[in-house]
Design a protein around this motif. Structure first.
Motif: not given
Lengths: 205, 205
Positions: A129-130, A133, A137
């Motif tokens: 999930a992280r 992100f 980025r």
DNA sequence: ATATTGACATACCTTTTAGTATGTTTTAAT
DNA sequence: ATTAAAACATACTAAAAGGTATGTCAATAT
């Protein structure tokens, strides 16, 4: 071999993701999602080891989709102009368009949904999930960094900060969308961020 | 009368809210929160009718707290300057400060947490959660509207849109915070929004 | 044609979890 | 001191939810 199993697996994943958007993963019971998919537990446990495996498959599939989408947006923008700043603005425009036309991004963000019940998932799922992100980025942040090598912002901001701000603008829209049901707010939030970028790098001073 | 019941009720609400932030409301089992509060089911069902009642009490308390906080921020800002635009910027600064100093806003946003499992709550609870955003729009939006009566923005934006954008900036920070654990991102997102407002109304042109 | 295997359905089991019934302690009023 | 009632604790119940065991059907290979 019998009929297409991959199709039913997708069917399960789809109805599961819908329910996760509506009530979160924990409250998404197997019975509920299987009823919506018009399937039974036999089908589910044939394709998934358990509910944790479903959480994993969901986030894997979503991460892949997002990666493909982001990469394609950047590619398309790169074919429209050479100016990296314009490319960034165009990418934001593409995302706004996707939302306004009921695209994938107008349905919600699985990363965000998972974020609000993170402790329920094992470390494997959490890191994926992280990674969503992180991917954002990398892809967007890379392009923003290029833009900032060419243009000086009117206020002291880093490319990393800007990228993070764009992500926050998107996710913030998602929150309000989840609360009130209208995805237009996501587009509005990104539109404001686009304004911000334009003002930051406006040359007419 | 026996010992202070109101204190233990607060204790229950506090440990419940903590767990809701960590794993969402559905996954917040009574056993788990009572273990954390070092209490038993006897205590819980003495203070709450059922789990739905807990959801209601939680959001009621949170809504009250937010209302008081927002109003006080506006009041404090009004005592520092008469310029409504500066007041808006100061309010944002106050919120950033609250987060950086580990204040209430750095712990999460119950409205956002509820938003991601809205279907699990009854309409009564849902409307209270939505009221949180409405309150924000009233308090902050009123001040933004005042500011826009005095200053013309460089780009065509409405006071309502701007208010919504600020809310989105905050909630977006909350999402990333939930995912990665560092509340500083909320401050950074609001800081970017403050930049946006400054650039929008910058007179030196 | 038959056997085999993947793709499911059905019925059942087990654990978790919300909720209840009842008992005990504490405080304050009489 | 006794009583009454709020403020809990303990033990239990019922239902929901995840998971399993087993059976059936369909398609393909032999």
């Amino acid at each position: 071999m019998p009929k297409d199993g991959a199709a039913t697996k997708e069917l399960i994943l789809n109805s599961a993701q819908e329910l996760v958007y509506e009530r979160g993963f924990s409250a998404t019971t197997l019975d509920l999602m299987l009823e919506r998919a018009k399937l039974t537990k036999g089908a589910f446990f044939h394709h998934f080891k358990n509910k944790d495996d479903l959480a994993l498959s969901l986030i894997e599939r979503y991460l892949d989709g997002e990666s493909v989408l982001l990469n394609s947006l950047v590619e398309r923008a790169e074919q429209l102009t050479r100016d990296p700043l314009q490319q960034v603005l165009i990418i934001i425009g593409f995302i706004i368009d996707d939302i306004k036309t009921g695209g994938a991004l107008s349905k919600g963000c699985l990363f965000a949904s998972y974020a609000f019940e993170l402790a329920e998932f094992d470390e494997n799922v959490r890191s994926l999930a992280r990674k969503g992100f992180t991917k954002w980025r990398e892809v967007i942040g890379g392009k923003v960094a290029q833009a900032m090598e060419m243009y000086k912002p009117k206020l002291p901001v880093s490319s990393m900060d800007l990228t993070e701000n764009m992500l926050a603008a998107f996710e913030g829209g998602i929150v309000i969308f989840r609360m009130e049901g209208n995805p237009d707010i996501i587009a509005k939030s990104l539109s404001a961020f686009r304004n911000y970028v334009e003002l930051l790098f406006d040359q007419r001073t």
